[in-house]
Design a protein around this motif. Sequence first.
Motif, PDB file in Angstrom:
ATOM      1  N   VAL A   1       1.194 -12.846  11.522  1.00 40.38           N
ATOM      2  CA  VAL A   1       2.305 -11.996  11.074  1.00 40.38           C
ATOM      3  C   VAL A   1       3.431 -12.838  10.502  1.00 40.38           C
TER       4      VAL A   1
ATOM      5  N   TRP B   1      -1.649  -1.572  10.678  1.00 35.98           N
ATOM      6  CA  TRP B   1      -1.259  -2.681  11.579  1.00 35.98           C
ATOM      7  C   TRP B   1      -0.261  -2.214  12.620  1.00 35.98           C
TER       8      TRP B   1
ATOM      9  N   THR C   1      -1.697  -7.440   5.606  1.00 32.96           N
ATOM     10  CA  THR C   1      -1.635  -7.031   7.018  1.00 32.96           C
ATOM     11  C   THR C   1      -2.961  -6.491   7.532  1.00 32.96           C
TER      12      THR C   1
END
Length: 454
Positions: free
Chosen positions: A305, A447, A352
């Motif tokens: 991330v 996500w 993501t």
Amino acid sequence: MTDMNNPDNGGHGEWPQQQRPQYPRQPQYPQQPQAPQGYPQHAQYPPRQPGQQQPPYGYPVDDAAATTVLPPVPAFDDADATTLLPPVPPLGDAETTALLPPVVPGAVPGAPPAAPRHRQPVQPPFQQPAQQPVQPVGHPQGYPQAPLPEGQPEGRPRARARHAAPAPQPAEVFDPPTMTLKRPPAPGPAGPVGAPPVPPFAAVPAQPAPPAPPAAPRGRTGSPIIEPGLQPALITAGAAALLAGGAALGQVALALVVALLQLLTAAGWFRLNGMWPARQGILLAALAGFTADAAVLLADSDGGVAAVVGTLGGFFLLVLVLQTFRPSDPKERFYALTVLGSATVVTALCTTLLVADWVPAGVGAVALATVLAAAPLPGPKQLGPVLGLVAAVALGLLVGAPVALGALAGLGALVGRRVAAYDWPSRFVHMTAGVALPLAVAAPLIWMATDLLA
């Protein structure tokens, strides 16, 4: 005392020697040569006789003696001086205007129409007095009369051989009902009064009117929303199947499919916003997505991330610097900055999917919601999107995914499809943005549903 008989005295009278004025001596000119035989001799001053006194300097001389050299000027008579000139006969108004074409009263061909007159009180009709013929003027005294041809009286002016004096025109009549002047018809060249006048100008053939310019295209009316249709929805379902297969094969295979999705998203986003061709912007947005994919693959399991966020921040700063120093209009620069910045964000957020869980279930919910929303179902238009959202939620519950996964994935698919249908998009937009945006918008929501809300 001076001797008066002395020739050197000069005839100045008795002057004392000490008071006699001194005059400058005149220069002696050479004697003129004699004229050859056959030519007249010039007049010479008469010689001064002995004992003749010369007038003193400054006194006037005799005019006759001073002008003896000039030849005599004979007197001219006025009659003799003008004998070579032809006699000038007097011309009246009729003869003066005989060479001019007759003036036809009435409207001139080709003249613009007269402006409407204001209504005036009715007046009694009046008539214009006819023109009186001008009497010829005789020759003044002292000038010879011009010779007249035989049979012509002397009291009338000589008429032109080829042109006759115009006849007096009829008077104009005032028409009270129309408040205008009615002009009588002009006499024709060989017809009586009242005959149709002959036009003084040759008839010009009428030219065809120029073709009217094409009308400007009418502005579009109605709603600017055009749905992508069923074909882009089926292609979106195929791309979702590829993503599910790549997720089953591993991170590298999924990253390759995500890279294709990012390239399609960048091209469709720029075309959707009216900027095409924008190769530099498309390549920059796609490069941001590719960099984010590589950063996630190189990072550990807990740093994926952060890699996406760091890549997105760095490329957004690069876009800001490039557009700020771009030599263009400030309004265009701001528009380009907005489009390029949003394209970078949407493209990079597709990464993501590499850090999310339940990717096959999420992309399956996106495909199901998109196809049902585009399907031609009977009933109102809102029936398809509602059924698609319900099917996405049910799919997530059937596979055992989190409760929010199906709802967020289906909602992202409907939002992406709606964005691709805005502002009269073209076929190219439908086949790029209409295919990629449902998956690109749903990627960060998948996500969030699997990691943040689980």
